[in-house]
Scaffold this active site. Structure first.
Site, short mmCIF file in Angstrom:
data_model
loop_
_atom_site.label_atom_id
_atom_site.label_comp_id
_atom_site.label_asym_id
_atom_site.label_seq_id
_atom_site.Cartn_x
_atom_site.Cartn_y
_atom_site.Cartn_z
N CYS A 117 0.82 -1.22 0.00
CA CYS A 117 0.00 0.00 0.00
C CYS A 117 0.85 1.26 0.00
O CYS A 117 0.34 2.35 -0.32
CB CYS A 117 -0.95 0.00 1.20
SG CYS A 117 -2.08 -1.39 1.18
N HIS A 258 -3.56 7.18 2.78
CA HIS A 258 -3.92 5.89 2.19
C HIS A 258 -5.36 5.55 2.59
O HIS A 258 -5.75 5.73 3.74
CB HIS A 258 -2.95 4.83 2.68
CG HIS A 258 -3.32 3.45 2.26
ND1 HIS A 258 -3.65 3.13 0.97
CD2 HIS A 258 -3.42 2.29 2.97
CE1 HIS A 258 -3.94 1.85 0.89
NE2 HIS A 258 -3.81 1.32 2.09
N ASN A 288 -9.92 -0.31 -0.46
CA ASN A 288 -8.47 -0.16 -0.39
C ASN A 288 -7.86 -0.62 -1.71
O ASN A 288 -7.86 -1.81 -2.02
CB ASN A 288 -7.95 -1.01 0.78
CG ASN A 288 -6.45 -0.92 0.96
OD1 ASN A 288 -5.74 -0.45 0.08
ND2 ASN A 288 -5.98 -1.39 2.10
N1 ACO Z 1 -18.68 -9.24 8.16
C1 ACO Z 1 -19.20 -9.53 9.34
N2 ACO Z 1 -18.47 -9.86 10.41
C2 ACO Z 1 -17.15 -9.88 10.28
C3 ACO Z 1 -16.51 -9.59 9.04
C4 ACO Z 1 -17.33 -9.26 7.95
N3 ACO Z 1 -16.85 -8.95 6.74
N4 ACO Z 1 -15.19 -9.68 9.21
C5 ACO Z 1 -14.98 -10.03 10.49
N5 ACO Z 1 -16.14 -10.16 11.13
C6 ACO Z 1 -16.40 -10.51 12.51
C7 ACO Z 1 -15.26 -11.23 13.16
O1 ACO Z 1 -15.33 -12.60 12.87
C8 ACO Z 1 -15.48 -10.94 14.61
O2 ACO Z 1 -16.46 -11.80 15.10
P1 ACO Z 1 -16.34 -12.41 16.58
O3 ACO Z 1 -16.36 -11.22 17.48
O4 ACO Z 1 -17.54 -13.27 16.64
O5 ACO Z 1 -15.04 -13.14 16.58
C9 ACO Z 1 -16.06 -9.51 14.60
O6 ACO Z 1 -16.56 -9.31 13.26
C10 ACO Z 1 -15.05 -8.46 14.94
O7 ACO Z 1 -13.92 -8.68 14.12
P2 ACO Z 1 -12.61 -7.83 14.26
O8 ACO Z 1 -11.57 -8.37 13.35
O9 ACO Z 1 -12.30 -7.67 15.71
O10 ACO Z 1 -13.16 -6.43 13.70
P3 ACO Z 1 -12.43 -5.05 13.64
O11 ACO Z 1 -13.24 -4.02 14.27
O12 ACO Z 1 -10.99 -5.16 14.01
O13 ACO Z 1 -12.50 -4.73 12.07
C11 ACO Z 1 -11.15 -4.79 10.13
C12 ACO Z 1 -11.88 -5.61 11.18
C13 ACO Z 1 -12.15 -3.97 9.36
C14 ACO Z 1 -10.41 -5.74 9.20
C15 ACO Z 1 -10.13 -3.85 10.82
O14 ACO Z 1 -9.37 -4.56 11.76
C16 ACO Z 1 -9.23 -3.18 9.87
O15 ACO Z 1 -9.65 -2.39 9.05
N6 ACO Z 1 -7.91 -3.41 9.96
C17 ACO Z 1 -6.99 -2.85 9.05
C18 ACO Z 1 -6.75 -3.82 7.97
C19 ACO Z 1 -6.36 -3.18 6.69
O16 ACO Z 1 -6.78 -2.09 6.37
N7 ACO Z 1 -5.57 -3.88 5.92
C20 ACO Z 1 -5.28 -3.42 4.63
C21 ACO Z 1 -3.88 -3.47 4.28
S1 ACO Z 1 -2.88 -2.45 5.25
C22 ACO Z 1 -3.43 -1.00 5.01
O17 ACO Z 1 -3.78 -0.70 3.92
C23 ACO Z 1 -3.49 -0.07 6.15
#
Ligand code: ACO
Length: 331
Positions: A117, A258, A288
């Site tokens: 990214c 980003h 993204n």
């Molecule tokens: N739909 C519904 N539920 C979901 C989904 C989905 N698509 N994905 C995960 N869940 C569930 C999980 O299973 C979890 O359930 P549980 O509590 O029963 O175990 C619950 O939702 C919470 O999941 P978390 O992973 O804790 O959710 P979080 O609030 O951390 O959000 C996310 C997840 C959106 C991926 C976040 O962590 C994030 O954006 N991280 C950054 C990742 C990123 O941007 N990566 C890209 C590359 S690097 C960059 O560009 C910065």
């Protein structure tokens, strides 16, 4: 005539987004998710998907043509082509070489940089360094990625986040002291390599029937960890780049971060003490797009008239590696 060191000036920008739209409701049909979950957790509503039979170099080509038209520059005027991508058309040669041929550039050197990214920020910093040292006087800098090609469409934690696109910038050397790239900063921390990566398809684990069956050619991520480090690191490196440029945060007209997740962007704006009006957000429309995200947002902001001559713009990015970076540009 001034004898000061040349700076890189943005002569033009362009972007390309594929026409195929993938909505959150369409994703509800693929995995156990909901429009509401995706919207609340990420801010993403739709993303674009590159059509089958095309590679990311095709998007890079269209974005580059627009940037070159905007800059009033022909392919023969380019001295370097640097593409940030983790989804080149082929393992080799580079997408930059494919793009060079599509554009019909001559007497040029071209290569890709792999910084996920942060690919565009890395490409920009490298091109800027070549221009500052006087080696070249023009460069095409591109971020182009088709992460849809690396997604496991059964993994709801990743497949909802990403989209495809490309953005391009034409840089030219200028001795006009006021304008141009004022500073760039890059950083990596390889101890996080496996927090966000594609396990197979490289030399360690080449493609095999088993690796395909185990979905090892797709993105594997610890989202929570990425989130935490992303916010902290982007704040830190933004402050460092501003300090290098001798610019205070309130002199910044616009921040182009980003576009990974709306919550990362708002947390960053908060930490930098900036109102959201000064921050470009288009993650709702494209998700993204990896290396494309910053140059696409920059191009949109310019075309919407959000960047005027004299404005100071802060760019920053964070991604796999972990690799992150920031740049300060006076337009
Ligand atoms: N739909 C519904 N539920 C979901 C989904 C989905 N698509 N994905 C995960 N869940 C569930 C999980 O299973 C979890 O359930 P549980 O509590 O029963 O175990 C619950 O939702 C919470 O999941 P978390 O992973 O804790 O959710 P979080 O609030 O951390 O959000 C996310 C997840 C959106 C991926 C976040 O962590 C994030 O954006 N991280 C950054 C990742 C990123 O941007 N990566 C890209 C590359 S690097 C960059 O560009 C910065």
């Amino acid at each position: 005539m001034s004898h000061s060191q040349p700076r890189s000036v943005v002569l033009g920008t362009g972007s390309e987004l594929p026409s195929k739209v993938l909505t959150n409701s369409a994703l509800e049909q693929l995995v156990d998710t909901s429009d509401e979950w995706i919207t609340v957790r990420t801010g993403i509503k739709v993303r674009r998907i590159l059509e089958d039979g095309k590679g990311s170099a095709d998007m890079a080509y269209h974005a580059s043509l627009r940037a070159m038209e905007d800059a009033g520059v022909e392919a023969r005027d380019l001295q370097a082509i640097i593409v940030g991508t983790v989804t080149p058309d082929y393992p080799f040669p580079s997408s930059a070489c494919v793009l060079e041929h599509m554009l019909g550039a001559r007497d040029v050197f071209s290569f890709d940089v792999n910084a996920a990214c942060s690919g565009f920020l890395n490409a920009l910093a490298v091109a800027d360094a070549f221009i500052r040292t006087g080696k070249i006087r023009s460069a095409l800098v591109v971020g182009s990625d088709a992460l849809s090609r690396l997604l496991n469409w059964q993994d709801r934690a990743t497949c909802i986040l990403f989209g495809d696109g490309a953005g391009a910038v034409v840089l030219g050397a200028s001795e006009d002291d006021g304008r141009g790239v004022l500073s760039t900063r890059l950083r990596t921390d390889g101890s996080y390599a496996k927090t966000l990566y594609v396990p197979a398809g490289g030399s360690l684990k080449p493609a095999s029937i088993q690796s395909v069956q185990r979905n090892e050619h797709t993105i594997t991520m610890n989202g929570k960890e990425v989130f935490k480090v992303a916010v902290r690191s982007m704040e830190e490196i933004s402050r460092e780049a501003l300090s290098d440029a001798g610019v205070s945060i309130d002199q910044v007209s616009l921040v182009i971060p980003h576009q990974a997740n709306r919550r990362i962007i708002t947390a960053l704006a908060d930490r930098l003490g900036l109102p959201l009006e000064k921050v470009v957000v288009n993650v709702d429309k494209y998700g993204n797009t990896s290396a494309a995200s910053v140059p696409v947002a920059l191009d949109e902001a310019r075309r919407q008239g959000r960047i005027q001559p004299g404005d100071i713009v802060l760019l920053n990015a964070f991604g796999a590696g972990f690799a992150w970076g920031a740049a300060v540009i006076r337009f």
